[in-house]
Write an enzyme that holds these catalytic residues in place. Sequence first.
Site, short mmCIF file in Angstrom:
data_model
loop_
_atom_site.label_atom_id
_atom_site.label_comp_id
_atom_site.label_asym_id
_atom_site.label_seq_id
_atom_site.Cartn_x
_atom_site.Cartn_y
_atom_site.Cartn_z
N HIS A 127 -95.67 -5.63 117.10
CA HIS A 127 -95.31 -5.64 115.69
C HIS A 127 -93.82 -5.42 115.47
CE1 HIS A 127 -96.30 -5.30 111.42
NE2 HIS A 127 -95.48 -4.27 111.35
N HIS A 158 -99.50 -7.53 106.17
CA HIS A 158 -100.19 -6.25 106.26
C HIS A 158 -101.67 -6.54 106.49
CE1 HIS A 158 -99.25 -1.84 105.15
NE2 HIS A 158 -98.47 -2.23 106.12
#
Length: 745
Positions: free
Chosen positions: A45, A91
Amino acid sequence: MTTITPDLIATHQLTEAEYDKIVRILGREPSYTELGIFSVMWSEHCSYKSSRLHLRKLPTRGKYVVQGPGENAGIVDIGSGYVAAFKIESHNHPSFIEPFQGAATGVGGILRDIFTMGARPIAVMDALRFGHIDDPGNGRRNRRILEGVVSGIAHYGNCFGVPTVGGECVFESCYNGNPLVNVFALGVAKRNEIFYARAAGIGNPVIYVGAKTGRDGIHGASMASAEFTEESKQKRPNVQVGDPFLEKLLLEACLEAMQTGAIVGIQDMGAAGLTCSTCEMGSRGGTGIEIELDRVPQRESGMSPYEIMLSESQERMLLVAEKGRESEIVRVFKKWGLDAVTVGSVTPDGLLRVKHHGETVAEIPNQQLADSAPLYDRPHTLPPRTAPIEGPEFASKDLVGDLERLLASGDVCSKRWIWEQYDYQVRTNTLAGPGADAAILRLKETGESLAMALDGNARYCYLSPREGTRLIVAECCRNLAVAGAEPVGATNNLNFGNPERPEVMAQLVESIEGMAEACRHFDVPITGGNVSLYNETLGEGIWPTPVIGVVGRIKTAAPVTITFKSPDREILLVGGLGRCDLRRFGGTQYAKVVLKDLWGLSPELDLDYEKRAQAAVRDIVRAGLAESAHDLSDGGLAVALAECSFGGVGCSVDLAQALGGVTELRPEFLLFHEGPSRVLISTAQAEKVEAIASRYNVESPRIGVTTKDRLRIRRGGDTLIDVGVLQLRDIWEQALEKLLEHGHV
């Protein structure tokens, strides 16, 4: 002291080789806090360790680009001394575990990326992907996730005071266990007031501002870098909790503090929290940062250094101020009721040094931590096709019924139920909002406007990641052309499965290379973006889902809308009817909804012709010749004509006229194929429209005229569709609410 074991290393999602590299960097075994710091900074990430190698292929420079990839947001020049800052973020994993807070904090995070650059956010768009809400086994859960995500986006955006001006929402079974929530935000600043996330000036104070630190969100970045398992629901503590009212205060305080001239650098605490903001600011500035965790404002007692450094509590920023001017910063934040505490200083040694109760608990070279994460050239081999090339034999018995089914389908139907929950008019700049091909925002500062478009099509990318991504870029730029806007920059969100699988990595590489080719062709540089990998649940990955957001400049004027305005206007199909055969039809909405099948190849794209068609449409719109304009995409020509009729003015179309007497194309292809480079124009000045199209060597057949209240499509003597537009509009408008309420239309 915690003993570092193989199990602990694996729990932190680090490999043995990565752990060995950490030991070499430090020259010793890491502490538990250091292990946590490395685990989040070297997570997929944060580090993009599987994609960085290939992201370098994207074009990132252009005549309008002020700041490309590498900062919190990309920046382009929009004239009159102003710039636009924009970026898209995902998200996804948090929104599966806790839909409301996952989506809400996704909005909060991307807004901070914008105002940390010194720009005031003026618009948000979102790209949403869910499993089918009429699925017999998963529909109830999918509806719950959809409702939670939409509520979360609405709550945060509305409370913060930023309009959500558009987006898209798509349903496929591959998202049953892994929804996608991508949020695209844009802000405006003066060019000479841009701020960067760099720590400079030895001895300058490092100041923590905003909300207090809690235990929510710990390991959020590493959670987003792993597949989902049966235990995923236990990861709710990894999901952050947001407060949009506090973020609004933080925005105003930051922008006011920036005006003092006392801020040297500023960074939001997003993924990896305090860890990311400290080491990245130091790395970019070529400096070190030393912080004392005892000074960090905390809302929970007994937090360990590990927890404080890895917390992803929302609404927090870290800034570097000029030494001796700390009081100016503190005064501003105190005025807004926010904490502003000096927690450390800039040092000359290039190290991130973390102290707790006077003891050093972490000491890591910033450069190695932020920029020397492992870089993998993972195997990428496209697997044998799972979708057949040749499609089924079929013939429609009811073309009107087919059109009605398409208009009632989740992908095509009105998304009013979603966007009516958003305040899309707040700040009074929205000229064209949800439902338009592109959102348009008036810029009071420059006298011009900005257009924003957001697109993705995983069906095309499943059939061909490279061609599918090229089509997405083309459609996004075409949507801007329909608004009369010239593209100036783009951002992307790359949503894929597990990159350790060669077939998934091949999809990612192919998609990036297709994006690079199309962006170069349309002269649209990528200024930043996001990569979201490991979108898999119990071994089942999502389809390759790249999402593209493009920003364009336009002179302020009343926007051209989709719907026909009045009867007796000529309808032209700029770009022509296009080409299609059975193999190119298998990724369409018709194949999905009516035939319930998927096969073949994505639609065929001629980049040169697409570019000429966009230029022609842009000139037609700018010349004021189009009373309405709408590009053809999902559902093809019939769906586009229906959508143009939903204002109450219908049309009578004869496709034999456009075909020049050629009648070989079967009715299903004529009506529902999704070939690109086509835009419907209604006009009172058809000759001038044709002249512009001819100048670009683009087809522009006159296919019919606007009428009162019916949609009629003929091919010579054959009537293909004849139906009232209000009947179609009712089906289209009510479908989503019926799906949500009853699980079926």
